[in-house]
Scaffold this active site. Structure first.
Site, PDB file in Angstrom:
ATOM      1  N   SER A   1       0.294   3.269  -2.567  1.00  0.00           N
ATOM      2  CA  SER A   1      -1.138   2.995  -2.765  1.00  0.00           C
ATOM      3  C   SER A   1      -1.747   2.409  -1.509  1.00  0.00           C
ATOM      4  O   SER A   1      -2.909   2.647  -1.201  1.00  0.00           O
ATOM      5  CB  SER A   1      -1.339   2.000  -3.910  1.00  0.00           C
ATOM      6  OG  SER A   1      -0.694   2.449  -5.070  1.00  0.00           O
TER       7      SER A   1
ATOM      8  N   GLU B   1       4.547 -10.329  -7.504  1.00  0.00           N
ATOM      9  CA  GLU B   1       3.634 -10.713  -6.416  1.00  0.00           C
ATOM     10  C   GLU B   1       3.783 -12.181  -6.018  1.00  0.00           C
ATOM     11  O   GLU B   1       3.749 -12.520  -4.836  1.00  0.00           O
ATOM     12  CB  GLU B   1       2.183 -10.429  -6.829  1.00  0.00           C
ATOM     13  CG  GLU B   1       1.857  -8.956  -7.019  1.00  0.00           C
ATOM     14  CD  GLU B   1       2.312  -8.390  -8.359  1.00  0.00           C
ATOM     15  OE1 GLU B   1       2.774  -9.171  -9.226  1.00  0.00           O
ATOM     16  OE2 GLU B   1       2.199  -7.170  -8.554  1.00  0.00           O
TER      17      GLU B   1
ATOM     18  N   PHE C   1      -4.279  -9.102  -7.359  1.00  0.00           N
ATOM     19  CA  PHE C   1      -2.956  -9.687  -7.616  1.00  0.00           C
ATOM     20  C   PHE C   1      -2.547 -10.681  -6.524  1.00  0.00           C
ATOM     21  O   PHE C   1      -1.646 -11.488  -6.714  1.00  0.00           O
ATOM     22  CB  PHE C   1      -1.907  -8.584  -7.782  1.00  0.00           C
ATOM     23  CG  PHE C   1      -2.286  -7.568  -8.829  1.00  0.00           C
ATOM     24  CD1 PHE C   1      -2.924  -7.966  -9.998  1.00  0.00           C
ATOM     25  CD2 PHE C   1      -2.051  -6.223  -8.634  1.00  0.00           C
ATOM     26  CE1 PHE C   1      -3.307  -7.037 -10.950  1.00  0.00           C
ATOM     27  CE2 PHE C   1      -2.432  -5.282  -9.588  1.00  0.00           C
ATOM     28  CZ  PHE C   1      -3.064  -5.686 -10.745  1.00  0.00           C
TER      29      PHE C   1
ATOM     30  N   HIS D   1      -7.923  -2.505  -2.169  1.00  0.00           N
ATOM     31  CA  HIS D   1      -8.635  -2.156  -3.407  1.00  0.00           C
ATOM     32  C   HIS D   1      -9.418  -3.372  -3.910  1.00  0.00           C
ATOM     33  O   HIS D   1      -9.375  -3.708  -5.092  1.00  0.00           O
ATOM     34  CB  HIS D   1      -7.680  -1.633  -4.472  1.00  0.00           C
ATOM     35  CG  HIS D   1      -7.025  -0.328  -4.106  1.00  0.00           C
ATOM     36  ND1 HIS D   1      -5.965  -0.256  -3.233  1.00  0.00           N
ATOM     37  CD2 HIS D   1      -7.304   0.951  -4.477  1.00  0.00           C
ATOM     38  CE1 HIS D   1      -5.607   1.021  -3.091  1.00  0.00           C
ATOM     39  NE2 HIS D   1      -6.397   1.769  -3.825  1.00  0.00           N
TER      40      HIS D   1
END
Lengths: 285, 339
Positions: free
Chosen positions: B57, B78, B103, B129
């Site tokens: 991603s 994370e 995140f 993102h």
């Protein structure tokens, strides 16, 4: 024969250092008028064996890149670690007298930016094993031989991030990482097994891919033997030492006493406690 | 396993309109970091890259492929990744860690504050993102609070690159920065604003992209292209817009705000972020702290969880596309002229 005699002397010396750690803890908390006596008392022998027998550090060069690392993930026991660092000469002993006073480097939880010899700041439980894993990865990527020792509280094992770290350290085969669980049986509100049980700790670590072992965390003969064995054995996996201890060990009125997670000893009680610590752990056994 | 070459294969059987993760991520701002970092790693061995099961991603897979020995995929953990980055940063490495902005800034907020920012470690947080670029994937995947949260952390540096050129410039020029950096990145399909890496970025110095006399618009990152396009459109209508790319949110370029006030007397901020704590707040603080006399308007997300929908539709709905931004600027300029 001479090796046994030497070991006996070593163990006696380490016992004196554990006493020193407890006494200094009492002295420093007297400055703050509040502190975590019992959380240090459970790991005083562990501090002693690590810093006076096991770890390779250089007080004249605290950032020595080949040093062994120690991450006190249960950061609230720092008051017992500071005197050890001062004793080693990481900083002048007088610095300790500022403990918890305005602007001091020395608070209830350790600060790596302010205190020579503290390898990582801690205080928020659950993060130290991940940090230690990062240090261990760094060691491997840089082809260094150092080991990373991480001391966890048993209640701290309730934190989810700990299990992310356990999973990842096994997957990355961090055989330069040694976790030590100070299994003192209690967290703030009481016994871990009453609040959020963590047993069986060893089986959980094993299932995640770690080597495990148990030791009496207050018996320095056993601790010396165990750490000597560890350093001479090659491992493929990360290792966890589950050190069976008592919260408050060394002061009878505090042992496994829920009232003493935090507290303060006024003068009369402090003197009694100091005398009890001076007599040593053997006095009652 | 670090790199799965299956993602290199293009599936010719797919319909022209089909897409998958490999096809989706082109050369946008977040997508460029893997390549840039791989290139930097060729020159120095202290660069390491971590991700948390999103390396296709964010295209950090490009780094993994080039330097598997310096790359770790931590899986979906994370918080652990952030703390491990803090740990490795104490050993002389410079970790670049990438995952979705939500995140990092929300899920791992405490780890960033306590184990990265407080010890002032050179950890590079790549939050991609960001904003509402995740559209209909919903609020869990939106990051409209990240600037507000991270800006309040002492020692933190925050950079919002707008396109791959500026992202590359920002990454390259800050490798040796002594403390932590948060890079607020887009979704990897960002429209280009800059052409030359050498002119795109200087830490803490805003770029005055377009000279104008009627109003100054301060923006960055995700919304810069819309503002640039809106300014061109408004020029034809006779409204002259001064466009400022405030790519560094922290340290904020106070002087650029002062200059803008002096030049136009009207300041508008545009952001794909909550107006609470984002670039609008930053500008308002400079104006208030310095008793600057100007008309002021914030355009962004007003204390709500945004609708879900395709990103382009959301930009249209919230007036964050070029048309919408032009409308808001026009209203601000004409509205205030009529008073």
């Amino acid at each position: 024969m001479s090796e046994i005699v030497n070991n006996q002397k070593l163990v006696r010396d380490l016992e004196e250092k554990a006493k020193f750690i407890r006494l200094e803890t009492v002295r420093l908390i007297d400055i703050a008028k509040s502190g975590h006596y019992t959380s240090v008392f459970s790991c005083a022998e562990l501090f002693s064996v690590l810093y006076y027998h096991v770890m390779s550090v250089d007080p004249s060069n605290p950032d020595w890149e080949d040093r062994d690392r120690f991450v006190l993930s249960k950061g609230h026991a720092a008051v017992g670690l500071y005197p050890v660092l001062a004793d080693h000469g990481f900083f002048p002993k007088e610095w300790l007298d500022s403990y918890t006073r305005v602007g001091s480097a020395f608070g209830d939880h350790p600060d790596m930016r302010k205190i020579p010899g503290i390898d990582f700041s801690s205080g928020s439980l659950g993060q130290g094993l991940s940090v230690s894993a990062g240090m261990a990865i760094g060691g491997k990527m840089s082809n260094k031989d150092y080991k990373v020792y991480c001391m966890l509280g048993d209640g701290e094992l309730n934190e989810g991030q700990i299990w992310e770290a356990i999973l990842s350290a096994a997957n990355l085969q961090l055989n330069n990482l040694v976790a030590i669980v100070d299994r003192n049986q209690m967290s703030l509100d009481g016994f871990t097994e009453d609040i959020m049980p963590v047993n069986p700790i060893d089986q959980k670590f094993e299932a995640f891919g770690w080597e495990t072992c148990h030791v009496d965390g207050h018996n320095l003969t056993d601790l010396v033997e165990l750490f000597d064995k560890i350093s001479s054995t090659k491992r493929e996996k990360p290792l966890v030492i589950i050190a069976d201890t008592l919260k408050g060990k060394g002061v009878e009125g505090m042992e496994l006493n829920n009232d003493w997670h935090l507290g303060y000893l006024a003068e009369k009680d402090r003197k009694k406690v100091e005398e009890e610590i001076h007599r040593g752990l053997q006095s009652r056994t | 396993m670090v790199y799965n070459p299956v993602h290199e294969k293009f599936d010719n059987s797919l319909d022209e309109g089909s897409w998958n993760i490999s096809i989706a991520n082109g050369e946008g701002s977040s997508a460029v970091s893997g390549k840039v970092l791989a290139d930097i790693r060729n020159e120095r061995d202290d660069i390491v890259v971590f991700t948390a099961d999103v390396m296709y991603s964010n295209r950090l897979a490009d780094f993994a492929k080039a330097h598997p020995e310096s790359f770790i995929n931590f899986g979906i953990s994370e918080q652990h990744m952030v703390s491990a980055a803090a740990g490795i940063a104490t050993t002389g490495k410079i970790p670049y860690i990438g995952t979705f902005a939500s995140f990092l800034s929300l899920l791992s907020c405490e780890q960033i504050r306590t184990s990265v920012a407080y010890p002032n470690l050179p950890v590079r947080l790549i939050g991609h993102h960001s904003g509402m670029t995740m559209g209909f994937y919903g609020t869990s995947h939106h990051a409209l609070e990240d600037l507000s949260i991270l800006r309040s952390m002492a020692e933190m540096t925050i950079i919002c690159p707008t396109d791959p050129v500026q992202a590359e410039a920002a990454i390259r020029s800050t490798v040796d920065h002594s403390g932590p950096i948060y890079f607020r990145m887009g979704r990897g399909r960002d429209k280009q604003v800059y052409e030359n890496v050498s002119e795109a970025f200087e830490l803490g110095k805003a770029n005055e992209l377009r000279d104008g006399k009627d109003v100054s618009v301060i923006t960055n990152g995700l919304t810069l292209r819309s503002v640039v396009d809106a300014a061109a459109q408004l020029e034809e209508e006779g409204i002259s817009v001064n466009v400022i790319d405030m790519h560094t949110i922290k340290p904020f370029d106070d002087e650029a705000v002062k200059r803008a006030v002096a030049k136009t007397g009207k300041i508008m901020t545009v952001e794909e972020h909550s107006v609470i704590g984002g670039i609008g707040s930053c500008a308002a603080e400079v104006i208030a702290d310095n008793n600057l006399n100007c008309e002021f308007s914030r355009h962004g997300i007003y204390d709500e969880y945004v609708l879900i929908g395709p990103p382009a539709a959301l930009y249209n709905h919230y007036d964050l596309d070029a048309e919408g931004v032009a409308k808001r600027i026009r209203e601000f300029v004409i509205g205030s002229n009529n008073e």
